[in-house]
Motif scaffolding. Structure first.
Motif, PDB file in Angstrom:
ATOM      1  N   ALA A 148       2.667   2.065  45.700  1.00  0.00           N
ATOM      2  CA  ALA A 148       2.127   1.039  46.600  1.00  0.00           C
ATOM      3  C   ALA A 148       2.712  -0.345  46.325  1.00  0.00           C
ATOM      4  O   ALA A 148       2.497  -1.280  47.101  1.00  0.00           O
ATOM      5  CB  ALA A 148       0.607   1.000  46.503  1.00  0.00           C
ATOM      6  N   SER A 149       3.464  -0.468  45.240  1.00  0.00           N
ATOM      7  CA  SER A 149       4.068  -1.784  44.957  1.00  0.00           C
ATOM      8  C   SER A 149       5.485  -1.886  45.520  1.00  0.00           C
ATOM      9  O   SER A 149       6.215  -2.800  45.183  1.00  0.00           O
ATOM     10  CB  SER A 149       4.075  -2.037  43.443  1.00  0.00           C
ATOM     11  OG  SER A 149       5.022  -1.183  42.827  1.00  0.00           O
ATOM     12  N   LEU A 150       5.871  -0.946  46.383  1.00  0.00           N
ATOM     13  CA  LEU A 150       7.255  -0.943  46.885  1.00  0.00           C
ATOM     14  C   LEU A 150       7.574  -2.247  47.633  1.00  0.00           C
ATOM     15  O   LEU A 150       6.702  -2.888  48.223  1.00  0.00           O
ATOM     16  CB  LEU A 150       7.495   0.279  47.773  1.00  0.00           C
ATOM     17  CG  LEU A 150       6.713   0.426  49.074  1.00  0.00           C
ATOM     18  CD1 LEU A 150       7.433  -0.263  50.219  1.00  0.00           C
ATOM     19  CD2 LEU A 150       6.546   1.896  49.402  1.00  0.00           C
ATOM     20  N   ARG A 151       8.876  -2.629  47.597  1.00  0.00           N
ATOM     21  CA  ARG A 151       9.255  -3.963  48.073  1.00  0.00           C
ATOM     22  C   ARG A 151      10.295  -3.965  49.176  1.00  0.00           C
ATOM     23  O   ARG A 151      10.595  -5.023  49.722  1.00  0.00           O
ATOM     24  CB  ARG A 151       9.761  -4.786  46.892  1.00  0.00           C
ATOM     25  CG  ARG A 151       8.637  -5.273  46.004  1.00  0.00           C
ATOM     26  CD  ARG A 151       9.110  -5.746  44.650  1.00  0.00           C
ATOM     27  NE  ARG A 151      10.299  -6.606  44.730  1.00  0.00           N
ATOM     28  CZ  ARG A 151      10.948  -7.059  43.668  1.00  0.00           C
ATOM     29  NH1 ARG A 151      10.531  -6.736  42.462  1.00  0.00           N
ATOM     30  NH2 ARG A 151      12.017  -7.817  43.821  1.00  0.00           N
ATOM     31  N   LEU A 152      10.917  -2.829  49.479  1.00  0.00           N
ATOM     32  CA  LEU A 152      11.940  -2.832  50.530  1.00  0.00           C
ATOM     33  C   LEU A 152      11.345  -3.483  51.785  1.00  0.00           C
ATOM     34  O   LEU A 152      10.347  -3.012  52.315  1.00  0.00           O
ATOM     35  CB  LEU A 152      12.423  -1.415  50.852  1.00  0.00           C
ATOM     36  CG  LEU A 152      13.504  -1.377  51.921  1.00  0.00           C
ATOM     37  CD1 LEU A 152      14.738  -0.661  51.414  1.00  0.00           C
ATOM     38  CD2 LEU A 152      13.013  -0.736  53.194  1.00  0.00           C
TER      39      LEU A 152
END
Lengths: 387, 327
Positions: A148-152
């Motif tokens: 859930a911390s993905l940044r794309l």
């Protein structure tokens, strides 16, 4: 009699699973000469993939792998159980799953459910026919277990999204035509509420694919770099900022339905192990079977739940733990029973065992680590208070 | 019986167990319909009654009824069954035929009884093959349980026994009668074992959720949570295996229900006792009672390891992996 037309297969489907199974097993036996070329595939990945696509096309043209998919998506209708049966009988007869493990049962159902109808109707038949391969763009260098911390970043540009960022561990991206991707559409730090799922064409300008050689020595893993990649909004899966639901559905299928395929394959592999390793301890063989059977029971339950159109909730976390436990146990047993051959042998069979041993180590990492599954069980099944 | 009827039956039975003194329990269960249920739906009967025996640590020899019934004989309070010695999956009693008389050396495990049984059913090795023998009993019988779990009533038997040769319970191929009996026993034991494991897990969850160390509940520590999750994983698997075996009742599914129950109990014994800390080593806390019961049950009708070895040998002999639990 050799059944080989979709019309005939379709008519069998209405009779029930047992009849289709019998007909399919007969078809496999009758076509052994034709199918033999698909056994024990090895060598460079381009030719392996070409062979797998060929097998897939054959099974599509004869109708078998169109079972269990709705007619508007290129299928012949019938239950999900039919899909499970087809993959099981193929494995039991020693054939590889004709499609990448990480595609057909993992991404297919999510696109079928969350893509706009026209898009699903365009893409799913191509996947089923073996015309194209898909990959899954979830993990990032800074977002593995903590997905859930993905940044794309996906910037809203009216009719399209503009993507910038990175993905990693993307299996078979080098060979893929499409990618099911998770991107950040909410504020940075919006967690699972600010993620959107989409499907993009891998030949879109701005995507760079770099191989990341896996421990087994193949080109499975890739890193993806996105530099102003434009994706039409018509390619959005589900709701904007609702990508978490898509991700969870993909993971439920990976941990459950695809686990059914995996246990069928492991059962076949145990049979070959018992055959090839006379020194294998009987209790170890029995325990390996026990674990595979455990996975079979769990994944059968998940498959049935999905078949009823219900959500399996947290239950696939059990499946995922059994899957990695069984797979690691099986290949540990193989190395213990045939150390000389598996560790030092140069024949293709030895290389397969070696590659599968090394790959089995990842089974407690991919699709959600064993630790994440334990967290889910502690939180949501046992309800253990934290403070 | 549908799920609703099953639950109603189970709840009624639980009340009976709770409210009846041990000495009258057998009679109360028979009044409740235990033998009728066993007669009509043996697998379902095991699935309803044996979880309660495990949860409430009931020490009645109902497994004797299950095995006697599976042998095709009439179960009842005066009929006893002789199990193989602990951990052995095959009979440890032997028989020789001598002039129309079966002469046997019974070595194994039995449920203690206040009075010696009138009839005994025993699996024996006759010419190296398992056979079942049933006949009148005139000898002495253990009156109390022994060893680590005397409360459960299990005791060793070492006795000579002679009956007329006609007392062999015949049924088809050599050993098939014994195999069917053992499978019924495995299924009943699996249900009981899973309930014993569930009790251990419940006790460990209650303890870790209520006790604090370092200013935090024990259940807040990830290592504690993961150990309990592991127990829960094997519980889930063992429960599905018992249900699958109840549905199919085939010999291998019953054996796997027992080995997976054994895996669950082994993990529960290890992890739950560790997480209970010092309390798990006292008689103040109930954990020890379940631990003792688990150790004996895990070894009845074959230890987990010996059953796995038998399964592995059969896979090798058949040169194929069995297909169970179809879609």
């Amino acid at each position: 009699m050799t059944v080989s037309s979709p019309t005939h297969v379709e008519s069998l489907a209405s009779l029930g699973l047992a009849e289709v199974r019998e007909a399919f097993v007969t078809w496999i036996a009758d076509n052994a000469d034709r199918l033999n070329q698909f056994r024990g595939l090895h060598g460079d990945m381009d030719s392996v993939f070409a062979k797998l696509s060929e097998l897939q096309r054959l099974l599509y043209d004869t109708g078998w792998i169109r079972l269990g998919w709705p007619a508007n998506l290129g299928g012949l209708g019938g239950t999900l159980g039919l899909r499970g049966m087809i993959s099981e009988e193929l494995a039991a007869a020693g054939y590889p799953p004709p499609f990448s493990f990480a595609t057909q049962e993992v991404l297919g159902p999510a696109v079928a459910r969350f893509a706009p109808q026209e898009l699903a109707a365009e893409l799913i038949p191509r996947l089923l026919r073996g015309d194209e391969k898909w990959c899954q763009g979830f993990s990032e260098p800074g977002a593995g277990s903590d997905l859930a911390s993905l940044r794309l970043r996906a910037t809203d540009e009216g009719d399209s999204w503009r993507l910038n960022g990175e993905k990693i561990w993307t299996s078979w991206a080098k060979f893929a035509d499409r990618c099911v991707l998770l991107a950040r559409t909410g504020e940075p730090g919006s967690g699972h509420r600010g993620i959107t799922a989409m499907v993009l064409d891998m030949d879109t300008p701005g995507i760079e694919v770099r191989p990341l050689p896996s421990i087994a020595g193949d080109d499975e893993f890739c890193s993806l770099y996105f530099d102003d990649v434009v994706v039409p909004k018509t390619r959005t899966l589900g709701e904007v900022n609702g990508g978490w639901a898509v991700a969870m559905f993909v993971l439920a299928n990976e941990r459950g339905a695809a686990a059914w395929q995996r246990q069928a394959w492991m059962g076949w592999r145990l049979g070959t192990l018992v055959d090839e390793a006379p020194g294998l301890d009987a209790a170890v063989a029995g325990e390996a079977f026990e674990l595979i059977y455990g996975l079979r029971l769990l994944s059968r339950r998940t498959l049935r739940t999905l078949d009823r159109g219900e959500s399996p909730g947290v239950l696939p976390s059990f499946d995922k733990i059994l899957m990695s436990t069984a797979e690691k146990y099986l290949f540990d047993a193989a190395v213990e029973a045939m150390p000389g051959r598996i560790l030092l042998g140069e024949d293709p069979g030895a290389a397969s065992w070696r590659g599968e041993y090394l790959y089995s180590r990842a089974s407690s990492i991919y699709g959600g680590t064993a630790e994440i599954q334990r967290n889910i069980i502690a939180d949501r099944v046992l309800g253990l208070p934290k403070d | 019986m549908d799920e609703f009827e099953k639950q109603a039956f189970s709840e009624g039975l639980a009340k009976t167990i709770d409210s009846t003194p041990a000495a009258q329990l057998r009679e109360a269960l028979e009044e409740f319909g235990w033998l009728d249920l066993l007669d009509e739906e043996p697998a379902e009967a095991a699935g309803i009654v044996f979880p309660l025996l495990g949860e409430h640590l009931v020490a009645l020899p109902l497994l004797d009824d299950v095995c006697t019934k599976a042998a095709g004989l009439e179960p009842g309070p005066d009929t006893a069954f002789v199990y193989p010695a602990l951990s052995s999956p095959v009979p440890t009693s032997t028989a020789t035929l001598d002039g129309g008389i079966l002469k046997m050396t019974l070595r194994g495990i039995v449920a203690a009884r206040d009075a010696a049984p009138e009839t005994v059913v025993a699996p024996v090795l006759l010419d190296g093959e398992p056979a079942l023998v049933a006949g009148p009993w005139e000898g002495t019988w253990p009156a109390a349980g022994q060893g680590i779990d005397a409360e459960s009533g299990w005791a060793q038997l070492d006795a000579n026994w002679s009956v007329p040769a006609g007392a062999v319970v015949a049924s088809g191929e050599p050993g098939t009668a014994w195999t069917a009996v053992r499978a019924a026993g495995h299924l009943a034991l699996a249900f009981k074992m899973n309930a014993v494991g569930a009790a251990m897990l419940r006790l460990a969850v209650e303890h870790t959720a209520s006790r604090e160390q370092f200013g935090q509940r024990l259940s807040g520590f990830q290592v504690v949570r993961h150990k309990l999750a592991d127990v829960r994983v094997w519980q889930e698997t063992a429960s599905l295996a018992a249900d699958a075996a109840e549905e199919s009742t085939d010999v291998l599914s019953c054996l796997l229900a027992k080995t997976l129950a054994g895996r669950f109990l082994r993990t529960a014994r290890e992890n739950c006792q560790q997480l209970l800390g010092g309390m798990g080593f006292t008689q103040e806390h109930d954990f020890h009672r379940y631990l003792r019961r688990a150790l004996v049950l895990e070894n009845l009708l074959g230890s987990t390891g010996s059953l796995r070895a038998e399964l592995g040998s059969s896979i090798r002999a058949a040169r194929s992996v069995p297909r169970l639990a179809t879609l």
